[in-house]
Write a protein that holds these residues in place. Structure first.
Motif, PDB file in Angstrom:
ATOM      1  N   ILE A 197      65.668  49.637  23.220  1.00  0.00           N
ATOM      2  CA  ILE A 197      64.142  49.138  23.984  1.00  0.00           C
ATOM      3  C   ILE A 197      64.632  47.707  24.578  1.00  0.00           C
ATOM      4  N   LEU A 255      60.777  42.136  28.270  1.00  0.00           N
ATOM      5  CA  LEU A 255      60.641  41.381  29.252  1.00  0.00           C
ATOM      6  C   LEU A 255      59.199  40.734  29.299  1.00  0.00           C
ATOM      7  N   PRO A 288      57.342  39.782  21.155  1.00  0.00           N
ATOM      8  CA  PRO A 288      57.060  40.181  20.072  1.00  0.00           C
ATOM      9  C   PRO A 288      58.022  40.693  19.170  1.00  0.00           C
ATOM     10  N   LEU A 345      58.586  43.994  16.710  1.00  0.00           N
ATOM     11  CA  LEU A 345      59.680  45.271  17.020  1.00  0.00           C
ATOM     12  C   LEU A 345      60.976  45.306  16.114  1.00  0.00           C
ATOM     13  N   ASP A 351      67.119  52.160  27.587  1.00  0.00           N
ATOM     14  CA  ASP A 351      66.104  53.466  27.775  1.00  0.00           C
ATOM     15  C   ASP A 351      64.711  53.263  28.275  1.00  0.00           C
ATOM     16  N   ALA A 352      64.334  52.194  27.825  1.00  0.00           N
ATOM     17  CA  ALA A 352      62.879  51.848  28.244  1.00  0.00           C
ATOM     18  C   ALA A 352      62.697  50.321  27.882  1.00  0.00           C
ATOM     19  N   ALA A 353      61.569  49.932  28.710  1.00  0.00           N
ATOM     20  CA  ALA A 353      61.204  48.517  28.426  1.00  0.00           C
ATOM     21  C   ALA A 353      59.826  48.155  27.983  1.00  0.00           C
ATOM     22  N   ILE A 354      59.433  47.040  27.484  1.00  0.00           N
ATOM     23  CA  ILE A 354      58.098  46.709  27.433  1.00  0.00           C
ATOM     24  C   ILE A 354      57.970  45.288  28.212  1.00  0.00           C
ATOM     25  N   MET A 355      57.120  45.150  29.129  1.00  0.00           N
ATOM     26  CA  MET A 355      56.911  43.894  29.739  1.00  0.00           C
ATOM     27  C   MET A 355      55.679  43.279  28.999  1.00  0.00           C
ATOM     28  N   ILE A 356      55.807  41.865  28.927  1.00  0.00           N
ATOM     29  CA  ILE A 356      54.319  41.335  28.360  1.00  0.00           C
ATOM     30  C   ILE A 356      54.179  40.209  29.422  1.00  0.00           C
ATOM     31  N   SER A 357      52.886  40.212  30.000  1.00  0.00           N
ATOM     32  CA  SER A 357      52.647  39.282  31.129  1.00  0.00           C
ATOM     33  C   SER A 357      51.336  38.484  30.580  1.00  0.00           C
ATOM     34  N   PRO A 368      61.386  54.250  31.795  1.00  0.00           N
ATOM     35  CA  PRO A 368      60.063  54.085  31.615  1.00  0.00           C
ATOM     36  C   PRO A 368      59.657  52.564  31.006  1.00  0.00           C
ATOM     37  N   MET A 398      52.198  45.246  28.847  1.00  0.00           N
ATOM     38  CA  MET A 398      51.026  44.740  28.139  1.00  0.00           C
ATOM     39  C   MET A 398      50.620  43.495  28.805  1.00  0.00           C
TER      40      MET A 398
END
Lengths: 348, 77
Positions: A229, A232, A291, A295, A341-347, B11, B15
């Motif tokens: 993971i 961003l 975060p 994580l 494989d996957a991403a988390i974007m915090i805006s 994917p 947030m």
């Protein structure tokens, strides 16, 4: 003389900068800041009051904030309500849209505002509201106020109003019956268009279909426990010396920063350079934007396979859509190269 | 940026505090944050409380990445 009331955010309402963005709605007599200039430009109305509210208070508590504003206005008499101009300021644009919509519904007076075409408030509210096409920043203040004043005077004196294009506001998509000056009937016009299309000549549709660039939904991860993971953010968190010289607004660059061996982001190593919100909280603890601490905990308990050892960061405020898309494509190339494989974007 | 990542078949969960804006720009998986200047932890609460909120919301985001969705989805927090 008719009466106008103006809505401004905390900055233009002369309460303060980002640290006062949580300011609750207040009403003041007369015109403040841009409202004063608007008062000067209006020929048929006087600005009797200015409503001021902090941008964060409005977008984070919209329902409550709007209720408070309607309450402040409930004993006032006014013939038109004007918000902004909001330029390319996203939260301000959303606030102007929400307030104008509510004021129009509650008091049935005409409401107008002004925003740059890339302000997110335009897409959200242009169907329901008249939003003049404004400049990118405060440099356009005079020009934007003038458009608002001219149109307000027209409404207040019952002058004939032109189309969105003629008047200079974002088209709402409303269709009106009109008599055309050229008196060419629809059947002739459509055949002319068809012939042009057949001959590959440019033609202008009378019913443009709005384009929406929706992306197909990516398939879900089959196994989080083995996935890599990446994080961003558009919140502007970077090492304290900002090594990539990312601008605090209208950024054109992004950076990639190592978190190898770190259990959390420490405040003396990272900070935010974002120019669009109060940085106090994130500077004190960058994990509330990126975060890493939680994580790492999920990684340690085996819920996720692996946290990629770099995070990606840029500043989201004032970035053009084309720059955002370009930076996105550059980051994707990198993500694919390192098998994320996957991403988390915090805006923010 | 979110759309470009998703376009590549990776994917991605966004947030965001401005959920309407995230929806309107076309993010497909969305988890609400608590505020703009402090997305994942209110500095007026204790460190433990901030950790709890952050752990909870990031957990929902991670679940969101494994969820098979048919349309734009805002995951409940």
């Amino acid at each position: 003389m008719k009466k106008a009331i103006v809505y401004l955010n905390q900055f233009f309402g002369q309460i303060g900068g980002e640290s006062t963005a949580g300011h609750q709605p207040a009403i003041k007599e007369g015109g403040i800041g841009p409202a004063q200039e608007l008062n000067r430009q209006l020929q048929h109305a006087e600005v009797t009051h200015t409503v001021v509210c902090g941008d964060n208070y409005m977008v984070e508590n919209e329902e409550e904030a709007v209720k408070q504003i309607l309450e402040l206005l409930s004993d006032k008499e006014f013939d038109i309500f004007i918000s902004g101009p909001a330029f390319k300021a996203g939260r301000y644009g959303l606030a102007c849209g929400a307030v104008n919509k509510a004021v129009h519904e509650a008091f049935s007076v005409p409401v107008i505002t002004s925003m740059h075409t890339e302000n997110p408030g335009v897409d959200l509210y242009k169907k329901e509201l008249i939003i003049f096409s404004g400049g990118e920043s405060v440099i356009a203040m005079d020009e934007d106020l003038k458009k608002l004043a001219v149109y307000a005077d027209k409404i207040l004196t019952n002058q004939p109003l032109g189309t969105a294009e003629e008047e200079g506001y974002h088209a709402r998509g409303n269709r009106h019956q009109i008599w055309r000056d050229d008196q060419v009937c629809a059947a002739d016009r459509v055949v002319d268009m068809l012939l042009k299309k057949i001959h590959d000549q440019p033609f202008e549709s009378e019913l443009p279909v709005p384009k929406r660039d929706n992306v197909p939904i990516a398939p879900p991860l089959s196994d989080l426990a083995t996935a890599r993971i990446a994080v961003l953010t558009s919140g502007g968190v970077v090492p304290v010396n900002n090594p990539d010289h990312i601008r605090s607004a209208s950024a054109t660059r992004w950076g990639k920063y190592s978190i190898e061996g770190m259990e959390r982001l420490e405040a003396d190593i990272f900070k935010t350079i974002h120019g669009g919100y109060d940085p106090t909280a994130i500077d004190a603890d960058p994990n509330i934007c990126v975060p890493i601490d939680v994580l790492r905990a999920y990684e340690a308990e085996g819920k996720i396979g692996h946290l990629y050892e770099f995070f990606y960061s840029t500043v989201g405020t004032g970035v053009t859509q084309s720059d955002a898309a370009r930076m996105g494509r550059e980051i994707v190339e990198d993500l694919l190269a390192v098998d994320v494989d996957a991403a988390i974007m915090i805006s923010t | 940026m979110v759309k470009e990542v998703e376009r590549a078949g990776i994917p991605i969960v966004q947030m965001a505090n401005l959920v309407l804006v995230a929806k309107n720009t076309g993010a497909n998986r969305i988890v609400p944050t608590i505020s703009i200047p402090h997305p994942l932890g209110d500095p007026n609460t204790s460190k433990e409380e901030q950790w709890k909120v952050r752990h909870h919301r990031v957990g929902i985001a991670l679940q969101g990445l494994t969820t098979d969705i048919q349309e734009q989805t805002v995951f409940a927090v």
